[in-house]
Enzyme design. Structure first.
Site, PDB file in Angstrom:
ATOM      1  N   LYS A  81       1.043  -1.146   0.003  1.00 27.02           N
ATOM      2  CA  LYS A  81      -0.050  -0.050   0.020  1.00 27.02           C
ATOM      3  C   LYS A  81       1.036   1.243   0.005  1.00 27.02           C
ATOM      4  O   LYS A  81       1.899   1.209   0.595  1.00 27.02           O
ATOM      5  CB  LYS A  81      -0.941  -0.015   1.372  1.00 27.02           C
ATOM      6  CG  LYS A  81      -2.186   1.101   1.384  1.00 27.02           C
ATOM      7  CD  LYS A  81      -2.712   0.872   2.622  1.00 27.02           C
ATOM      8  CE  LYS A  81      -3.919   2.284   2.498  1.00 27.02           C
ATOM      9  NZ  LYS A  81      -4.788   1.906   3.814  1.00 27.02           N
ATOM     10  N   SER A 156      -9.779   2.177   2.866  1.00 30.27           N
ATOM     11  CA  SER A 156      -8.793   2.715   1.780  1.00 30.27           C
ATOM     12  C   SER A 156      -7.736   1.921   1.172  1.00 30.27           C
ATOM     13  O   SER A 156      -7.368   2.308   0.012  1.00 30.27           O
ATOM     14  CB  SER A 156      -8.226   3.846   2.781  1.00 30.27           C
ATOM     15  OG  SER A 156      -7.257   3.051   3.631  1.00 30.27           O
ATOM     16  N   SER A 180     -10.197  -0.229   6.816  1.00 28.78           N
ATOM     17  CA  SER A 180      -9.294  -0.215   5.373  1.00 28.78           C
ATOM     18  C   SER A 180      -8.762  -1.560   4.994  1.00 28.78           C
ATOM     19  O   SER A 180      -8.418  -1.414   3.844  1.00 28.78           O
ATOM     20  CB  SER A 180      -8.529   1.000   5.644  1.00 28.78           C
ATOM     21  OG  SER A 180      -9.121   2.130   5.724  1.00 28.78           O
TER      22      SER A 180
END
Lengths: 501, 488
Positions: A81, A156, A180
């Site tokens: 990420k 997210s 997330s």
């Protein structure tokens, strides 16, 4: 050599193939890089693809394999990420503010995985500064759900989830502040685990809400998550909230001998919070959740109703505490030392205003404003302190619940992946979709989401299991046995089949 | 109305830079004077993703101060973020302590004034908390821009806050000096005021004598010398009284002192004050200090000035004023104790006189600090011993002191020997000198006998002169009196 068996294979099979020299890491990594090149223009799961770096790391991994010093992840490709700092590579956090920021150091998680010989393919897309549940707030455009390209992948960590769902990477790292990791895992039909707060070092993880942020792992299965999570955990003295305890081999624990192979979950009590099964969830999610719980009972688990009376207060508490911390955490992005600075400005205040107004998107600005407000003189007691009280009440609910059960189960999200743009004008509606995930972060507990069916539109439904502190192994083991008996986690989106043709 | 109708109320906030080698939340060095930004680590620059880790050395120094002030050392204190934007504040917040500071309460005794006018006062402390310093903005021209030096960013500070217990600039300076001496005494701060290691903010207000509510205060920021502290407070008191007497009102404000004009001027009013949005820093766990840690630090503390003062009064028979003066700094106390060690405990009072008298005067004249004195404690102690055993008269002792100051010998005995300064105490030899003088000065003898006491002094002077100053004045006196009486 055909690509498909390797693209679809679980990490344990890739390990065997690498060790048995059926494929080299360079070949394996090339397969995934080529697949990203072919598919990611339509999915947009990656912000940065590091072809040269990945191949260099793969060559080093091959040397380790040849030398017989490979670990479980040596030579295995993965995605990070873009919230994790990576030395010498762009680290954008999905924001224009950091669109040209090259980190001079690696996050702890990144160094651990490098040391383990895992090969980073690049950096995955995300909601800007991890604020959002849809990956639509990214400065680099939304990521599309591999199951339906006009739907969001969740957020997210939507880029990591979509990458694993589309098999652009076998595994990927994520972070979970209010859901997330678990919510995008649910939206993308994969498995995602958020461990106990403090288990994964936050050093080098660009902070959104420090008391809630926690690194997590995505994989197609509990076993793949287990392999990745073990490699991500470990004490780090650079993070004062990092917990000093031995690293567990979660994957090995999955294969512990069973007293009764037909009832691998015998003795496990699963609590079902009545508040999680009240109104607000779709009939399809209700049905899929019920079916999954039936499956757990078949595997020997016992279910019982429990209560988390304050869980409904998690959303308001979360949306005070997280923005409060964010408003302070994001102050360092001021255009002075790095990141975006406005081209022209009249004076210092104007430089701050313009740089931050240009560099931050709407959702980030909204949360900074909310956070600044709730910490302001005269409002602190009414908002921030009240929210902290709620947080303690919620943690106390869980503490009491875990005297009655070993795990807690429910849907991960009250809805399946929504259409791109559907929530754009109604952020509060989007916040409310975090209802089942945020209490877990507020209490600092571990949680996992695994596939448990599909809705009528063919979009994945996830089941969330919540454990007591340090119950990661129990969460992964329960999910593993569920996955041994079901095939939801083996289903693949249609684009995959198309691409393979 | 006169100044005497007004009462002054002063409280001080002192920022003492702690003398740790590394910064409070990063491993970077705290050494002063390096090129800009070479001592700024990733944490100090506030790169994305970095986190603070507390330096235990800074906490230990806070504990030392807490013990020295007899304060409450909080078993649990909390670091908070103080949020504001400034280019030399890299994170956009300063990590400090707000609601729960590490040191709470405490007292320090001060001595105000000198000699007969001196008095003692106890000043109460509100708190002392740990925090990090900011960087520096360099406003020299860098291609039309300001520069930022982050070497100082993250340097550990203790902010020490007093109660508004002081009622004159003299008391404020005495307090600041006592605190300055204390932090150096317990070795937590180098006290270098030029380098900003010890900076004072003074909160000043005035009210009519007898008023029960405090007047509105103004805060004078960043005073980095005791002289400026005194000047700034005196100006501020005068300005506030004049403003009120002219019918004006004091508005709460932060002001700066300009040493060139000797005046204070407004920096910002209360309306412009920041809302710092303090909240507990989620990156740091609450600071927990267990009793065992405090006990260990206590065993490592040196004898504190208050205890030493009591000991000087009790063991050495010094006056309270002398004992206070000799414990005003660790260096003076060490010097005095070294002198006593060489001269013998029985000569402590004489040692005190020499340290506070001749030595202090000579150092002052030469603009030297006691740490740079040319005369060592052992040398002065040796000199005092020779006064005590009558080898030297006071007058000759001063000559020996001069010789030691000028490095004319290794110690007092060496100089006495080389310069033949030993006091003449052989009564036969003195009698012979007296007889000579009496015989040579019949006029003076006559005058004395006719009742002129002055003539006696002249005769003593003649005997001393004949002995080249070495005769014991006391013996000369005795013998001369006896002879004059006998001859009558």
């Amino acid at each position: 050599m055909t690509a498909a068996p390797f693209i679809d294979a679980p990490v344990s099979a890739l390990r065997r193939a690498l060790d048995d020299k059926k494929i080299s890491s360079v070949e394996l990594v090339t397969l995934f890089l080529d697949r990203i090149a072919a598919l990611d223009t339509s999915i947009n799961a990656f912000i940065t693809v590091d072809r040269d770096g990945a191949l260099a790391a793969a060559r080093a991994a091959d040397a380790r394999i040849a030398a017989g010093t490979a670990g479980p992840l040596t030579g295995i490709p993965l995605g990070h990420k873009d919230v994790f700092c990576t030395e010498g590579m762009l680290t954008t956090c999905g924001s224009k503010m950091l669109a040209n920021f090259v980190s001079p150091y690696d996050a702890h998680v990144v160094s651990l995985l490098k040391a383990a010989g895992a090969v980073s393919l690049g950096k995955t897309n995300m909601d800007e500064f991890a604020m959002g549940s849809s990956t639509e707030s990214s400065h680099f455009g939304p990521t599309r759900n591999p199951w339906a390209s006009d739907h969001v992948p969740g957020g997210s960590s939507g880029g990591s989830a979509a990458a694993v769902a589309a098999r652009l990477a076998p595994i990927a790292t994520g972070t979970d502040t209010g859901g997330s990791v678990r919510q995008p895992a649910s939206f993308c039909g994969i498995t995602g685990i958020k461990p106990t707060y403090g288990l994964v070092s936050r050093y080098g993880l660009i902070a959104y809400a420090s008391s809630l942020d926690q690194g997590g792992a995505f994989g197609a299965s509990a076993e793949d998550c287990a392999l990745l999570l073990s490699a991500m955990t470990g004490f780090d003295r650079r993070d004062s909230t990092s917990l000093e305890r031995p690293v567990e081999d979660y994957a090995a624990a999955l294969h512990a001998p069973l007293a009764d192979a037909a009832k691998p979950l015998a003795g496990l009590t699963i609590g079902l919070p009545k508040e999680f099964f009240a109104a607000g969830m779709s009939d399809e999610i209700r049905a899929a959740t019920a079916a999954a719980l039936d499956q757990y009972r078949k595997l020997g688990a016992v279910t019982r109703e429990i209560s988390l009376p304050n869980a409904n207060l998690a959303i308001p508490a979360y949306y005070v505490i997280a923005p409060a911390e964010a408003s302070s955490n994001l102050s360092r992005f001021d255009g002075v030392r790095y990141g975006h600075r406005a081209a022209t400005y009249a004076d210092l205040d104007d430089m701050y205003c313009k740089s931050r107004s240009e560099g931050f998107g709407a959702e980030v600005q909204r949360r900074i404003l909310v956070g600044t407000y709730v910490l302001s003189h005269g409002y602190y007691d009414a908002y921030y302190l009240q929210a902290q009280k709620l947080r303690r009440l919620i943690a106390e609910d869980f503490r009491r619940a875990f005297t009655e059960c070993d795990l807690i189960a429910g849907p991960t999200s009250p809805v399946t992946a929504w259409a791109l743009g559907a929530m754009r004008d109604d952020p509060v509606q989007m916040y409310l979709a975090d209802i089942y995930t945020t209490p877990v972060n507020l209490a600092g507990l571990p949680g996992i989401s695994h596939p448990a069916g599909f809705d009528a539109a063919g979009l994945p439904i996830g089941l969330q299991l919540i454990g007591n502190y340090f119950a990661e192994s129990r969460l992964l083991t329960a999910t593993h046995h569920f996955q041994q008996a079901t095939d939801w986690h083996l289903r693949q989106p249609a684009l995959l089949t198309d691409a393979q043709k | 109305m006169s100044r005497a109708d007004w009462e002054v109320v002063i409280g001080l906030e002192v920022h003492a830079q702690l003398n740790t080698e590394a910064k409070i939340f990063s491993g970077a060095s705290t050494a002063f004077g390096a090129s800009p930004n070479v001592q700024a680590s990733a944490v100090d620059v506030a790169l994305p993703g970095v986190l603070p880790v507390l330096n235990r050395g800074a906490v230990e120094r806070a504990i030392r101060l807490g013990l020295a002030l007899d304060a409450h050392i909080a078993p649990k204190s909390v670091f908070a973020r103080k949020n504001y934007f400034y280019p030399d504040l890299p994170k956009g917040y300063q990590i400090s302590q707000f609601e729960l500071p590490v040191v709470q309460g405490g007292t320090i005794n001060i001595q105000v004034g000198e000699g007969a006018a001196a008095y003692e006062k106890t000043i109460h402390l509100t708190r002392a908390h740990l925090e990090e310093d900011a960087g520096k903005s360099l406003h020299e021209d860098f291609h039309g821009m300001s520069g930022i030096d982050l070497n100082r960013a993250g340097t550990p500070l203790l902010e020490i806050v007093s109660e508004p217990d002081m009622s004159s600039s003299a008391e404020a300076v005495a307090y600041a000096r006592a605190l300055h001496a204390l932090v150096r005494w317990i070795d937590i701060c180098d006290g270098n005021m030029q380098e900003g290691s010890f900076r004072c903010d003074a909160n000043v207000s005035v009210r009519k004598k007898g008023a029960t509510v405090l007047g509105t205060r103004r805060e004078i920021k960043n005073l980095n010398s005791f002289r400026f502290l005194q000047q700034a407070i005196d100006f501020e008191i005068g300005w506030q009284i004049e403003t009120i007497e002219d019918g004006g009102a004091i508005v709460q404000a932060t002001v700066l002192f300009d040493p060139d004009t000797g005046e204070t001027r407004m920096m910002r009013s209360k309306e412009d004050a920041h809302d710092y949005r303090y909240f507990p820093d989620p990156d740091l766990l609450p600071l927990e200090i267990d009793p065992a840690w405090i006990a260990r630090v206590a065993t490592e503390l040196p004898e504190l000035p208050a205890a030493m003062k009591t000991r000087f009064i009790g063991d050495f028979g010094l006056s309270a004023y002398d004992a206070s003066t000799l414990t005003a700094s660790r260096e003076v106390a060490d010097y005095f104790q070294g002198t006593v060690a060489a001269a013998g405990k029985a000569q402590a009072k004489l040692c005190a006189n020499w340290v506070m008298g001749e030595l202090a005067a000579r150092l002052n004249k030469a603009e030297l600090d006691i740490t740079n004195t040319p005369v060592s404690p052992a040398q002065l102690g040796g000199l005092v011993a020779r006064i005590a055993d009558n080898t030297l008269s006071n007058a000759i002792a001063r000559k020996v002191f001069d010789a030691l100051w000028n490095h004319e010998g290794v110690d007092a005995d060496d100089i006495i020997g080389k310069q033949n300064l030993k006091q003449l105490t052989d009564s036969g030899a003195i009698e012979a000198l007296v007889d000579e003088v009496l015989a040579a000065n019949p006029k003076s003898v006559e005058e004395f006998r006719s009742g002129k006491e002055k003539a006696f002094n002249a005769l003593v002077g003649q005997v001393m002169k004949a002995s080249r100053g070495k005769a014991s004045p006391a013996q000369v006196n005795d013998i001369l009196r006896r002879k004059l009486a006998d001859d009558r």
